[in-house]
Design an enzyme around this catalytic site. Sequence first.
Site, PDB file in Angstrom:
ATOM      1  N   VAL A 119       0.472  -1.567   0.196  1.00  0.00           N
ATOM      2  CA  VAL A 119       0.436  -0.022   0.372  1.00  0.00           C
ATOM      3  C   VAL A 119       0.892   1.191  -0.119  1.00  0.00           C
ATOM      4  O   VAL A 119       2.043   1.276   0.585  1.00  0.00           O
ATOM      5  CB  VAL A 119      -0.729   0.030   1.449  1.00  0.00           C
ATOM      6  CG1 VAL A 119      -1.946  -1.150   1.219  1.00  0.00           C
ATOM      7  CG2 VAL A 119      -0.837   0.415   2.641  1.00  0.00           C
ATOM      8  N   GLY A 135       2.539   3.257  -4.916  1.00  0.00           N
ATOM      9  CA  GLY A 135       2.840   3.665  -6.478  1.00  0.00           C
ATOM     10  C   GLY A 135       2.359   2.813  -6.913  1.00  0.00           C
ATOM     11  O   GLY A 135       2.352   2.642  -8.334  1.00  0.00           O
ATOM     12  N   LEU A 136       2.032   1.735  -6.260  1.00  0.00           N
ATOM     13  CA  LEU A 136       1.437   0.392  -7.483  1.00  0.00           C
ATOM     14  C   LEU A 136       0.297   0.239  -7.371  1.00  0.00           C
ATOM     15  O   LEU A 136      -0.213  -1.250  -8.340  1.00  0.00           O
ATOM     16  CB  LEU A 136       2.427  -1.048  -6.539  1.00  0.00           C
ATOM     17  CG  LEU A 136       4.177  -0.815  -7.072  1.00  0.00           C
ATOM     18  CD1 LEU A 136       4.527  -2.426  -6.043  1.00  0.00           C
ATOM     19  CD2 LEU A 136       4.588  -0.287  -8.331  1.00  0.00           C
ATOM     20  N   SER A 174      -2.452   0.076  -5.463  1.00  0.00           N
ATOM     21  CA  SER A 174      -2.819  -0.773  -4.429  1.00  0.00           C
ATOM     22  C   SER A 174      -4.402  -0.955  -4.396  1.00  0.00           C
ATOM     23  O   SER A 174      -5.167  -1.352  -5.075  1.00  0.00           O
ATOM     24  CB  SER A 174      -2.258  -0.849  -2.998  1.00  0.00           C
ATOM     25  OG  SER A 174      -2.313   0.578  -2.218  1.00  0.00           O
ATOM     26  N   ALA A 216      -6.572   1.255  -6.028  1.00  0.00           N
ATOM     27  CA  ALA A 216      -7.338   1.103  -7.839  1.00  0.00           C
ATOM     28  C   ALA A 216      -7.673  -0.708  -7.842  1.00  0.00           C
ATOM     29  O   ALA A 216      -8.559  -0.987  -8.153  1.00  0.00           O
ATOM     30  CB  ALA A 216      -7.113   2.236  -7.972  1.00  0.00           C
ATOM     31  N   ASP A 264      -4.784   5.716 -12.522  1.00  0.00           N
ATOM     32  CA  ASP A 264      -5.067   4.144 -11.826  1.00  0.00           C
ATOM     33  C   ASP A 264      -5.663   3.433 -12.480  1.00  0.00           C
ATOM     34  O   ASP A 264      -6.023   2.410 -12.520  1.00  0.00           O
ATOM     35  CB  ASP A 264      -4.373   4.468 -10.127  1.00  0.00           C
ATOM     36  CG  ASP A 264      -2.909   4.881  -9.631  1.00  0.00           C
ATOM     37  OD1 ASP A 264      -2.550   5.021 -10.756  1.00  0.00           O
ATOM     38  OD2 ASP A 264      -2.623   4.694  -8.345  1.00  0.00           O
TER      39      ASP A 264
END
Length: 311
Positions: A97, A100-101, A103, A105, A147
């Site tokens: 979390v 920037g990956l 999480s 969305a 995202d």
Amino acid sequence: MATGSAPGKVILFGEHAVVYGRPAIAAPVSQVAATATVTPGAPGSGCVLDLSDIGETVPVTGASTEQPLALVTKLALDVLGLATPDWRIVLHSTIPVSSGLGSGAAAATAIVRAIAAASDRSLTAGEISALVYQSETLFHGTPSGIDNTVIAYEQPVWFVRGQPPEPFSIARPVTLVIGDTGIASPTSITVGDVRRGWQADPRRYEYVFDAIARATVAAYHAIESGDLAELGRLMNGNHALLQELEVSSPELDRLCAAARQAGALGAKLSGGGRGGNMIALVEPAAAETVASALRQAGTVRTITTTVAACA
Ligand code: PMV
């Protein structure tokens, strides 16, 4: 029982500037994912979200809409014309979390997909993306929508705020090593800081956003023509521009430098910045060397992923 899942994502070019109408390029990352499972609950229990990874249970029925995932659950039930079913929706995620990956969305997308599956209905990627955008506004404040778009469409996208995403051709697969600083950094904070900077000195910020936009357009052409050396140079340039926006950090700079020194063609932070993840562009044969250099430089996790044309 019905399940839905969704991948993580990285932004290759254009973060932050995308909030101000400039283009960005993003791609799904299938090595990490969120999965939601709808199971029947006790009669009269209403709909409950079981956020099992953090040990939290959120009632959806009558829940305050301040909880982003409860909000998206309510909206999806509404759109599908379901009153309040007695369901327990269990969420699991391998996406770190605030890093920037994507999480938030991805969790929301998995929930919407699971609800649609449980009710034997299908929603288009555009419909899912629009629903998830609503929860993103609670996670992020003023999200560009990148995202929810890249995750709901599950394909590499050229994205401009307010417009449908455009797929693009990829001449040569783009191999990325993703390195996690292990530092959680909520996107709402960096987006808010950039906004304050822009309000204080709009000319300087617009200038940097324009330079990021030029790098993003050039990256699009480099991806289309398979010029990975040029793509790497553009990544380094985009990272320098993000440093000017003050959204990098010593840890992100150190990881990018370590990746370049180990043979990466280019490296930049990815997403909101100040923590979270960076990406390094590599020739496939160099992926393990770069990943190992990143681990030595202090990354808590590396993921190697390939951005390729959709089948
Ligand atoms: O969710 P993150 O950290 O990948 O950030 C999304 C990209 C930003 O441009 C920083 C914000 C946005 O809404 O586009």
